[in-house]
Design an enzyme around this catalytic site. Structure first.
Site, PDB file in Angstrom:
ATOM      1  N   TYR A   1     -22.577 -29.155  55.631  1.00  9.81           N
ATOM      2  CA  TYR A   1     -23.389 -28.243  56.451  1.00  9.81           C
ATOM      3  C   TYR A   1     -24.766 -28.036  55.804  1.00  9.81           C
ATOM      4  O   TYR A   1     -25.802 -28.123  56.473  1.00  9.81           O
ATOM      5  CB  TYR A   1     -22.644 -26.916  56.594  1.00  9.81           C
ATOM      6  CG  TYR A   1     -23.326 -25.898  57.481  1.00  9.81           C
ATOM      7  CD1 TYR A   1     -23.302 -26.028  58.862  1.00  9.81           C
ATOM      8  CD2 TYR A   1     -23.976 -24.792  56.934  1.00  9.81           C
ATOM      9  CE1 TYR A   1     -23.924 -25.079  59.684  1.00  9.81           C
ATOM     10  CE2 TYR A   1     -24.593 -23.844  57.749  1.00  9.81           C
ATOM     11  CZ  TYR A   1     -24.557 -23.991  59.119  1.00  9.81           C
ATOM     12  OH  TYR A   1     -25.173 -23.052  59.920  1.00  9.81           O
TER      13      TYR A   1
HETATM   14  P1  NAI Z   1     -21.392 -20.752  68.016  1.00 10.52           P
HETATM   15  O1  NAI Z   1     -20.221 -21.509  67.499  1.00 10.52           O
HETATM   16  O2  NAI Z   1     -21.201 -19.375  68.517  1.00 10.52           O
HETATM   17  O3  NAI Z   1     -22.143 -21.604  69.154  1.00 10.52           O
HETATM   18  C1  NAI Z   1     -22.424 -22.970  68.954  1.00 10.52           C
HETATM   19  C2  NAI Z   1     -22.414 -23.662  70.306  1.00 10.52           C
HETATM   20  O4  NAI Z   1     -22.674 -25.073  70.073  1.00 10.52           O
HETATM   21  C3  NAI Z   1     -21.039 -23.570  70.993  1.00 10.52           C
HETATM   22  O5  NAI Z   1     -21.206 -23.175  72.338  1.00 10.52           O
HETATM   23  C4  NAI Z   1     -20.502 -24.990  70.884  1.00 10.52           C
HETATM   24  O6  NAI Z   1     -19.638 -25.361  71.951  1.00 10.52           O
HETATM   25  C5  NAI Z   1     -21.789 -25.822  70.881  1.00 10.52           C
HETATM   26  N1  NAI Z   1     -21.575 -27.146  70.324  1.00 10.52           N
HETATM   27  C6  NAI Z   1     -20.878 -27.471  69.203  1.00 10.52           C
HETATM   28  N2  NAI Z   1     -20.859 -28.800  69.041  1.00 10.52           N
HETATM   29  C7  NAI Z   1     -21.562 -29.329  70.073  1.00 10.52           C
HETATM   30  C8  NAI Z   1     -21.897 -30.660  70.456  1.00 10.52           C
HETATM   31  N3  NAI Z   1     -21.475 -31.727  69.752  1.00 10.52           N
HETATM   32  N4  NAI Z   1     -22.646 -30.852  71.565  1.00 10.52           N
HETATM   33  C9  NAI Z   1     -23.058 -29.794  72.310  1.00 10.52           C
HETATM   34  N5  NAI Z   1     -22.762 -28.513  72.006  1.00 10.52           N
HETATM   35  C10 NAI Z   1     -22.029 -28.288  70.893  1.00 10.52           C
HETATM   36  O7  NAI Z   1     -22.471 -20.782  66.827  1.00 10.52           O
HETATM   37  P2  NAI Z   1     -23.758 -19.869  66.540  1.00 10.52           P
HETATM   38  O8  NAI Z   1     -23.440 -18.959  65.428  1.00 10.52           O
HETATM   39  O9  NAI Z   1     -24.322 -19.344  67.788  1.00 10.52           O
HETATM   40  O10 NAI Z   1     -24.699 -20.985  65.907  1.00 10.52           O
HETATM   41  C11 NAI Z   1     -25.751 -21.603  66.613  1.00 10.52           C
HETATM   42  C12 NAI Z   1     -26.583 -22.366  65.599  1.00 10.52           C
HETATM   43  O11 NAI Z   1     -27.038 -21.472  64.595  1.00 10.52           O
HETATM   44  C13 NAI Z   1     -25.816 -23.467  64.872  1.00 10.52           C
HETATM   45  O12 NAI Z   1     -26.642 -24.586  64.709  1.00 10.52           O
HETATM   46  C14 NAI Z   1     -25.481 -22.831  63.535  1.00 10.52           C
HETATM   47  O13 NAI Z   1     -25.312 -23.774  62.512  1.00 10.52           O
HETATM   48  C15 NAI Z   1     -26.733 -22.003  63.321  1.00 10.52           C
HETATM   49  N6  NAI Z   1     -26.567 -20.902  62.372  1.00 10.52           N
HETATM   50  C16 NAI Z   1     -25.637 -19.914  62.618  1.00 10.52           C
HETATM   51  C17 NAI Z   1     -25.480 -18.904  61.693  1.00 10.52           C
HETATM   52  C18 NAI Z   1     -24.475 -17.810  61.883  1.00 10.52           C
HETATM   53  O14 NAI Z   1     -24.232 -17.062  60.917  1.00 10.52           O
HETATM   54  N7  NAI Z   1     -23.895 -17.635  63.061  1.00 10.52           N
HETATM   55  C19 NAI Z   1     -26.300 -18.855  60.459  1.00 10.52           C
HETATM   56  C20 NAI Z   1     -27.232 -19.926  60.330  1.00 10.52           C
HETATM   57  C21 NAI Z   1     -27.363 -20.916  61.264  1.00 10.52           C
END
Ligand code: NAI
Length: 247
Positions: free
Chosen positions: A154
């Site tokens: 990651y």
């Molecule tokens: P989440 O898990 O709530 O949402 C992520 C979304 O991406 C989901 O709807 C999922 O179905 C979709 N997804 C996953 N793989 C996919 C693929 N191959 N193709 C299309 N869609 C796909 O995650 P969250 O927390 O909203 O994270 C969003 C972004 O923020 C991510 O890139 C994560 O790494 C980043 N992030 C999140 C943090 C956190 O603490 N929540 C901290 C730092 C970065």
């Protein structure tokens, strides 16, 4: 051109930061195409349509080059233009030390979190260049700056997103297209909902504000980076860490 004429793609738009970003961009007047592998994206689309916004959903796996190209073409067919891309789709790593990391899982995390960003930029940027205006916002992570123990895949992927942002920002700097990334620390989304309190406590302890961020706080910064108000920043990294980031 008013924001009402602009079209944005948000990947991972079904929930979490992507869903909040979609709401925020829609309220700015953006027409949206939400891409996700999860069909709950259509619930988010319904929700926004009921609020009167112009939004479509597409099932797209961002690791699949053909699916990304097809979805880009479908978005252009439907709306006739593309103005912004928010590369938000992402998955967490496994939570193991590097020497216990399976090769298969390593490749999958790099594929979704880094190659997915590359593929979406590769498909969409030529259309932004045709416009002569565009905004790309990549959702990286503080893990990409600091490196999380037990999160090598990651952290490497997110570090790669930061570097990709800097490269692409320079490539497009004189084309009217700004490319920036955000580096959140802990944000209260479904991605972290399953993590137990004992694991979260030391992470929160490291945040000077003493709390996780909320998705709408990330969406606010992304919306600004997608707007004409952001005009002299490109290839830049914007902190969202409650004071944790030191660089
Ligand atoms: P989440 O898990 O709530 O949402 C992520 C979304 O991406 C989901 O709807 C999922 O179905 C979709 N997804 C996953 N793989 C996919 C693929 N191959 N193709 C299309 N869609 C796909 O995650 P969250 O927390 O909203 O994270 C969003 C972004 O923020 C991510 O890139 C994560 O790494 C980043 N992030 C999140 C943090 C956190 O603490 N929540 C901290 C730092 C970065």
């Amino acid at each position: 051109m008013s924001a009402d004429d602009r079209v944005a793609i948000v990947t991972g738009g079904a929930r979490g930061i992507g869903a909040s970003t979609a709401e925020r961009l829609a309220s700015d007047g953006y027409t949206l195409s939400l891409w996700d592998i999860d069909d709950t994206v259509f619930e988010q689309v319904d929700h926004l349509q009921q609020a009167g916004h112009e939004v479509a959903g597409q099932l797209v796996d961002v690791t699949d080059p053909d699916a990304v190209e097809t979805a880009t073409a479908a978005c252009l067919d439907r709306y006739g233009r593309l103005d912004a891309l928010v590369n938000n789709a992402g998955i967490p790593g496994e939570g193991v030390p590097l020497w216990e990391q399976s090769v298969e899982r390593w490749r999958h995390v790099i594929d979704v979190d880094l190659t997915g960003v590359f593929l979406c930029c590769r498909a969409v940027v030529p259309h932004l260049r045709t416009n002569g205006w565009g905004r790309v916002v990549n959702v990286a992570s503080i893990a990409g700056k600091e490196g999380n123990a037990n999160g090598s895949a990651y952290s490497a992927a997110k570090g790669g997103v930061i570097a990709l942002t800097k490269s692409l920002g320079k490539e497009l700097a004189s084309d009217g297209i700004l490319v920036n990334c955000v580096t959140p620390t802990l944000i209260d989304t479904p991605l972290v909902a399953d993590i137990d309190d004992a694991t979260l406590a030391p992470v929160i302890d490291r945040i000077p504000m003493g709390r996780a961020g909320q998705p709408h706080e990330v969406a606010e910064l992304i919306a600004w980076l997608c707007s004409p108000a952001c005009s002299y920043s490109t290839g830049a990294v914007f902190d969202l860490s409650g004071g944790r980031a030191t660089f």
